[in-house]
Design a protein around this motif. Sequence first.
Motif, mmCIF file in Angstrom:
data_model
loop_
_atom_site.group_PDB
_atom_site.id
_atom_site.type_symbol
_atom_site.label_atom_id
_atom_site.label_comp_id
_atom_site.label_asym_id
_atom_site.label_seq_id
_atom_site.Cartn_x
_atom_site.Cartn_y
_atom_site.Cartn_z
ATOM 1 N N LYS A 123 13.158 0.827 3.896
ATOM 2 C CA LYS A 123 11.846 0.300 4.114
ATOM 3 C C LYS A 123 10.786 0.247 3.051
ATOM 4 O O LYS A 123 10.740 1.371 2.099
ATOM 5 N N ASP A 124 9.764 -0.539 2.777
ATOM 6 C CA ASP A 124 9.124 -0.563 1.471
ATOM 7 C C ASP A 124 7.587 -0.748 2.226
ATOM 8 O O ASP A 124 6.746 -1.017 1.422
ATOM 9 N N ASP A 125 7.178 -0.360 3.204
ATOM 10 C CA ASP A 125 5.923 -0.443 3.899
ATOM 11 C C ASP A 125 5.180 0.562 3.011
ATOM 12 O O ASP A 125 5.422 1.859 3.139
ATOM 13 N N GLY A 126 3.974 0.262 2.420
ATOM 14 C CA GLY A 126 3.153 1.057 1.551
ATOM 15 C C GLY A 126 3.581 1.580 0.400
ATOM 16 O O GLY A 126 3.085 2.468 -0.165
ATOM 17 N N THR A 127 4.726 1.077 -0.146
ATOM 18 C CA THR A 127 5.456 1.501 -1.170
ATOM 19 C C THR A 127 4.477 1.412 -2.341
ATOM 20 O O THR A 127 3.846 0.092 -2.536
ATOM 21 N N LYS A 128 4.447 2.270 -3.396
ATOM 22 C CA LYS A 128 3.624 1.890 -4.757
ATOM 23 C C LYS A 128 4.404 1.723 -5.803
ATOM 24 O O LYS A 128 5.364 2.183 -5.952
ATOM 25 N N VAL A 129 3.938 0.552 -6.461
ATOM 26 C CA VAL A 129 5.020 0.127 -7.702
ATOM 27 C C VAL A 129 4.300 0.287 -8.869
ATOM 28 O O VAL A 129 3.035 -0.063 -8.918
ATOM 29 N N GLU A 130 4.918 0.753 -9.826
ATOM 30 C CA GLU A 130 4.409 0.816 -11.247
ATOM 31 C C GLU A 130 5.182 0.192 -12.296
ATOM 32 O O GLU A 130 6.651 0.207 -12.217
ATOM 33 N N ILE A 131 5.026 -0.465 -13.324
ATOM 34 C CA ILE A 131 5.602 -0.785 -14.409
ATOM 35 C C ILE A 131 5.266 0.059 -15.768
ATOM 36 O O ILE A 131 4.167 0.193 -16.056
ATOM 37 N N GLY A 132 6.300 0.618 -16.317
ATOM 38 C CA GLY A 132 6.355 1.494 -17.264
ATOM 39 C C GLY A 132 6.401 0.900 -18.670
ATOM 40 O O GLY A 132 7.135 1.699 -19.361
ATOM 41 N N ASP A 133 6.011 -0.246 -18.971
ATOM 42 C CA ASP A 133 6.150 -0.791 -20.505
ATOM 43 C C ASP A 133 5.430 0.085 -21.262
ATOM 44 O O ASP A 133 5.946 0.162 -22.613
ATOM 45 N N ASN A 134 4.262 0.620 -20.953
ATOM 46 C CA ASN A 134 3.580 1.503 -21.741
ATOM 47 C C ASN A 134 3.641 3.015 -20.928
ATOM 48 O O ASN A 134 3.182 3.152 -19.946
ATOM 49 N N PRO A 135 4.583 3.929 -21.658
ATOM 50 C CA PRO A 135 4.653 5.185 -21.036
ATOM 51 C C PRO A 135 3.638 5.999 -20.922
ATOM 52 O O PRO A 135 3.715 6.884 -20.086
ATOM 53 N N GLU A 136 2.532 5.754 -21.661
ATOM 54 C CA GLU A 136 1.207 6.478 -21.743
ATOM 55 C C GLU A 136 0.085 6.050 -20.412
ATOM 56 O O GLU A 136 -0.663 6.639 -20.042
ATOM 57 N N LEU A 137 0.585 4.712 -19.941
ATOM 58 C CA LEU A 137 -0.204 4.341 -19.125
ATOM 59 C C LEU A 137 0.357 3.336 -18.366
ATOM 60 O O LEU A 137 0.327 1.984 -18.705
ATOM 61 N N LYS A 138 0.945 3.504 -17.287
ATOM 62 C CA LYS A 138 1.707 2.686 -16.456
ATOM 63 C C LYS A 138 1.021 1.733 -15.682
ATOM 64 O O LYS A 138 -0.046 2.192 -15.362
ATOM 65 N N LYS A 139 1.513 0.400 -15.341
ATOM 66 C CA LYS A 139 0.515 -0.553 -14.926
ATOM 67 C C LYS A 139 0.865 -0.495 -13.393
ATOM 68 O O LYS A 139 2.294 -0.584 -13.027
ATOM 69 N N LEU A 140 -0.310 -0.590 -12.581
ATOM 70 C CA LEU A 140 0.026 -0.602 -11.184
ATOM 71 C C LEU A 140 0.463 -2.257 -10.936
ATOM 72 O O LEU A 140 -0.047 -3.134 -11.531
ATOM 73 N N ALA A 141 1.396 -2.234 -10.021
ATOM 74 C CA ALA A 141 1.830 -3.577 -9.609
ATOM 75 C C ALA A 141 2.218 -3.866 -8.335
ATOM 76 O O ALA A 141 1.832 -2.788 -7.274
ATOM 77 N N THR A 142 2.852 -5.067 -7.808
ATOM 78 C CA THR A 142 2.995 -5.263 -6.246
ATOM 79 C C THR A 142 4.305 -5.257 -5.995
ATOM 80 O O THR A 142 5.179 -5.446 -6.917
ATOM 81 N N LEU A 143 4.904 -5.212 -4.763
ATOM 82 C CA LEU A 143 5.985 -5.297 -4.208
ATOM 83 C C LEU A 143 6.634 -6.985 -4.686
ATOM 84 O O LEU A 143 7.696 -7.144 -5.055
ATOM 85 N N GLY A 144 5.680 -7.748 -4.951
ATOM 86 C CA GLY A 144 5.981 -9.037 -5.350
ATOM 87 C C GLY A 144 6.341 -9.116 -6.930
ATOM 88 O O GLY A 144 6.849 -10.184 -7.159
ATOM 89 N N ASP A 145 6.294 -8.188 -7.370
ATOM 90 C CA ASP A 145 6.563 -8.174 -8.800
ATOM 91 C C ASP A 145 8.199 -7.556 -9.005
ATOM 92 O O ASP A 145 8.838 -7.912 -10.230
ATOM 93 N N LEU A 146 8.583 -7.296 -7.725
ATOM 94 C CA LEU A 146 10.253 -6.977 -7.967
ATOM 95 C C LEU A 146 11.036 -7.979 -7.809
ATOM 96 O O LEU A 146 10.722 -8.914 -7.358
ATOM 97 N N ARG A 147 12.070 -7.908 -8.650
ATOM 98 C CA ARG A 147 12.945 -8.888 -8.949
ATOM 99 C C ARG A 147 14.452 -8.340 -8.709
ATOM 100 O O ARG A 147 14.816 -7.276 -9.017
#
Length: 645
Positions: free
Chosen positions: A76-100
């Motif tokens: 289940k992914d209700d309320g799941t917080k997503v981050e993208i770690g391209d920059n390990p010092e400042l992870k980017k907040l993302a959406t469930l729609g960014d998942l592939r």
Amino acid sequence: MNKQSMRSWQQGLGLAICALSAATLVACGGGGGSSATPEVAPAAPPPTATITSTLTLIEGTITGFGSVVIDGVRYKDDGTKVEIGDNPELKKLATLGDLRTGMRVQGELKDGVLQNLLVNFALVGTVSAVDPAAGTISVFGQTIKITSAGQLPTVFDGFSNLSQLLVGDLIKVAGSVAADGGITATRIERKLKEGGELYRLSGPVQTLDATAKRFALGGNSSVTVDYAKAKVLPEGAVIENGKLVSVVANAAPVQSGGQTLLTASAVEVKSRQIPDAKELSIGGQINDFKSLASLRIGDVQVDASSAELKEGTVLADLVNGAQAYAKGSLTAGVLKAASLKVFKPETALKAMLIGQVTDFVSIANFKLRGTDVDASQANFSKGKAADLATGAWVSISGQLTASGVLAKTVEILPPPADKPARLEGAISGVDLATKRFSLLGTTVQWSDTTKLNPSNISLANLANGVVLVVEGSYSEASGVFSATGVKLINTTGVVKTVGFSGIAFEVTTTGFKVGSNTVLLGKDIKFEPTGTTLADLKNGARVGVKATLINVDGKATLTATQIEVQKPEKDSEGAEYVYLSGLIADFVSSADFKIGSQKVDASGSGVEFIDGDAAKLANGLKIEIKGSVSKAGVLIAKRVHFMPG
């Protein structure tokens, strides 16, 4: 496990997540109409994660959605917080729609719900060589292996085969890093060079020179890493020979003093940085196999000497390259497996998608939760092929491919029960005597109190093929959708307009491709934003497209009328805007609705609405949102664009 421990685990492994775009989550069942092909028993849904009161760590590859399916297990992914770690010092907040699909995932599970997901890539860099025959790509001296078939083929985004990649193309690679430094890709994305890219290499440390602060990476004989000015993460980690690391740099490697030097801005130490955990599940390729007591799955060391071998797995199945899944407890960086299974043909991973169809072009070309689907060879266990259209609720089981999912079984589902819903499409099975017709595989009942738009139309002479918008709700008890309102869109024979987004490739002067869509360039295309021209349409560019859809000699033809080249932009706090498209669900107000499981707030005074306004927002409408993600994981809209089909 506290948040700090979770962060340490995320930083230590830096794994890549998958993702697909969001669509509505529904329960299996329902559907109407006869099957266009011989009926078969519906495929068994993927097992759902066991609900426990403790935190469970998971790592694996996304193989489907509805909610998120990781290595064949649905979470289940209700309320799941997503981050993208391209920059390990400042992870980017993302959406469930960014998942592939194909992305490697690292997450935290509590009470059966995914709490956090971290997206990273094993490698980011420019292509130096491509060998389509061998199925390999070389980037900064590192070889990436492609899996073209089998249980978990490499997913491509921004190209459809290796021969389309060019030397100098920027790519992002998700996959497992073996102990010898080899990377087997589960997903590769081609990106447009925008400037300011962060490059990444991964592998085991070799020939460490702690005095000069340099080392090489296993499997890479070309590049030397200079970490003199780099941050070593997580805090307190130590770089040692043999440890798996990811090296992040602000610039590509350069020739210096007879060496090819990569100047690191950060070094993420992966090995033995995972905090102890009572429950950990790991999926991925087996590598560095020595015995049951010593092997790796993905980036995790596994001791399976006491594990129960599941689903017909035998010792002979445990070989390097096999796709496996293990569960157990983690101590001192080693997973003591309680169970282990290898995915074989009879237990192969199946791609599972559940949600609403979007971007429907044909039965062989539509999207479900952002994934391209080809259902032309599928058996329909409930419903029929004619029920497939934008907005239809479906459950699909099939095989993951390089371009999306090849559907094996399709089940047409009813709308969510007892919730306001909106159906749109061509009707069939009209029965004037009972005041019923079929729409998107659902039986619709109208009455004398049903509101009509325009008010002077009569439903007494409805005919098959008429396109309607119907508002109302579905009753699970009766199996009927009761219409409170009916709007006439058109009769048959009109040109249809569709809207979709993705990464452009095979760009020429006459057309281009986005996913499975081949798009022709019309004569009077409107380019956005202002100042954008055809020259900005390049391989790797993210685009939003409006196109006319007509059938020529039985073949669907898309001709672009509007193209938006979606260039990186940042909000007032410096965070990069994200884009999310899909159908509205669970609408309460402009401040509270969802696209799939992703929560959205479009109530701000500065929100720009295109082709509509806030009053138009309603369940079932397709929109594309540009906005930023709050710390609570809500997508705060800056722009809402109402999109066709």
